[in-house]
Design a protein around this motif. Sequence first.
Motif, PDB file in Angstrom:
ATOM      1  N   LYS A  48      62.968  48.767  43.211  1.00  0.00           N
ATOM      2  CA  LYS A  48      61.755  48.605  43.114  1.00  0.00           C
ATOM      3  C   LYS A  48      61.667  47.713  41.947  1.00  0.00           C
ATOM      4  O   LYS A  48      62.064  48.280  40.851  1.00  0.00           O
ATOM      5  CB  LYS A  48      60.915  49.862  42.814  1.00  0.00           C
ATOM      6  CG  LYS A  48      59.304  49.632  42.491  1.00  0.00           C
ATOM      7  CD  LYS A  48      58.661  49.586  43.846  1.00  0.00           C
ATOM      8  CE  LYS A  48      57.245  49.230  43.897  1.00  0.00           C
ATOM      9  NZ  LYS A  48      56.606  49.090  44.933  1.00  0.00           N
ATOM     10  N   LEU A  75      59.841  46.305  47.954  1.00  0.00           N
ATOM     11  CA  LEU A  75      61.186  46.535  47.693  1.00  0.00           C
ATOM     12  C   LEU A  75      61.872  45.150  47.726  1.00  0.00           C
ATOM     13  O   LEU A  75      61.659  44.364  48.176  1.00  0.00           O
ATOM     14  CB  LEU A  75      62.051  47.846  48.161  1.00  0.00           C
ATOM     15  CG  LEU A  75      61.205  49.091  48.204  1.00  0.00           C
ATOM     16  CD1 LEU A  75      62.070  49.981  49.174  1.00  0.00           C
ATOM     17  CD2 LEU A  75      60.905  49.817  47.034  1.00  0.00           C
ATOM     18  N   ASP A  93      57.340  52.414  47.746  1.00  0.00           N
ATOM     19  CA  ASP A  93      57.462  51.069  48.388  1.00  0.00           C
ATOM     20  C   ASP A  93      55.923  50.612  48.407  1.00  0.00           C
ATOM     21  O   ASP A  93      55.591  49.479  47.990  1.00  0.00           O
ATOM     22  CB  ASP A  93      57.982  51.176  49.729  1.00  0.00           C
ATOM     23  CG  ASP A  93      57.969  49.870  50.314  1.00  0.00           C
ATOM     24  OD1 ASP A  93      57.915  48.802  50.007  1.00  0.00           O
ATOM     25  OD2 ASP A  93      58.404  49.942  51.531  1.00  0.00           O
ATOM     26  N   TRP A 142      53.366  51.617  46.796  1.00  0.00           N
ATOM     27  CA  TRP A 142      52.834  51.613  45.456  1.00  0.00           C
ATOM     28  C   TRP A 142      51.551  52.538  45.290  1.00  0.00           C
ATOM     29  O   TRP A 142      50.462  52.150  44.861  1.00  0.00           O
ATOM     30  CB  TRP A 142      52.970  50.309  44.810  1.00  0.00           C
ATOM     31  CG  TRP A 142      52.668  50.229  43.360  1.00  0.00           C
ATOM     32  CD1 TRP A 142      51.681  49.646  42.828  1.00  0.00           C
ATOM     33  CD2 TRP A 142      53.520  50.919  42.144  1.00  0.00           C
ATOM     34  NE1 TRP A 142      51.890  49.792  41.309  1.00  0.00           N
ATOM     35  CE2 TRP A 142      52.985  50.566  40.994  1.00  0.00           C
ATOM     36  CE3 TRP A 142      54.842  51.501  42.621  1.00  0.00           C
ATOM     37  CZ2 TRP A 142      53.690  51.067  39.838  1.00  0.00           C
ATOM     38  CZ3 TRP A 142      55.364  51.921  41.331  1.00  0.00           C
ATOM     39  CH2 TRP A 142      54.907  51.510  40.130  1.00  0.00           C
ATOM     40  N   SER A 192      60.320  42.347  50.994  1.00  0.00           N
ATOM     41  CA  SER A 192      59.491  43.669  50.888  1.00  0.00           C
ATOM     42  C   SER A 192      59.825  44.482  52.310  1.00  0.00           C
ATOM     43  O   SER A 192      60.334  43.596  53.200  1.00  0.00           O
ATOM     44  CB  SER A 192      58.030  43.425  50.936  1.00  0.00           C
ATOM     45  OG  SER A 192      57.596  44.719  51.395  1.00  0.00           O
TER      46      SER A 192
END
Length: 359
Positions: free
Chosen positions: A6, A13, A46, A48, A357
């Motif tokens: 992260k 990620l 991931d 958030w 990501s």
Amino acid sequence: MLALQKTVAAPGLQLRHVPPPGAPAPGQVRIQVLATGICGSDLHVDDWTPSYHFIAPRLPVTLGHEFVGRACDGRHAGRRVVVRPSIVCGQCAACTRDDPDACETRTGLGMTRPGAFAPWVLVPERNCVPVPDNLPDALATLAEPLSIAWQALQVAGDVRGQRVLVMGPGTIGQGVAVLARRAGAAQVVISGHDDAPRLQALRALGFDALVDVARQPLADAVRPHTDGQPFDLVVEATGVPASITAALPLLKRRGVLVVTGIHARPLDLDLTTLVRREQQLRGSFRPSEAAWPQVLQLLADEAEALAPMVSHVLPLARGLEGFALAHDKRATKVVLCPSPEDDGTVEAVEDADAADSAR
């Protein structure tokens, strides 16, 4: 070495090349990572979600806290170990009176300290727990989530002869179901929401009272399995506050509901009904340190029966693909394994700038 990290306080990620850890400090050991499971907490990081914004000051950080590896130093050198990811401070009042389970000043591997989605990680030696020889690496990664399930049933109390509803068919929910059955529950019903692969894993684990609340309300879904009788115990492992609201009307008078999910939103709860029915709402989080050897022995004893809990084993270099599988509920448990190339001796993946990501 390759690491899944992260990097910014936003969704996503990255797979990156980072320096390997240096020499262990006093009290530390170096672990060669063999396998690491993707946890629901990792998915929240991931995405958030607000419950995990506390790690923002520590970014970038390598994720991964459900892992097994080989100790290279210390009293367990050469042995496989799992590592308790919650690291006590050693200095607070609880730690100095030799009560580490009560430590309130902790750090977490894979959250606020570098974790195990990498070939190597440094950990406190006191957090290492030897793995039984007959326990495969992939199943050994289940020690941490199964310890959470174990603790939920400690909080619930004696379940012998009880009708139990487990809400959430992920790894923790699966663990609760297995442990409740093992402890003598009269019936175990498990609910999911559009969770076909996980419910199929539960069928492989020997459960048939399975319901999908994506298609009908919980009360209607469980009725064929209960004949309208209430549950003695509900264990919530969804992280969805509305699931608690749906479950309380199905709980008997003076029944117990144990909450073990991590919730991104607050719960709107009818406390008057809860009080008048004398129901108990209990929180459950991490187990005592003493529970870990028991959990590992249980995994070893039931290794063949519990094998369906792990659905995918992928190389670390395919970590973003593994996260996508977990996010999309196409997997039950995804385990990532570093390869020899990941330690940085040869090129294994594209440069970090090309990594994207998991979503």
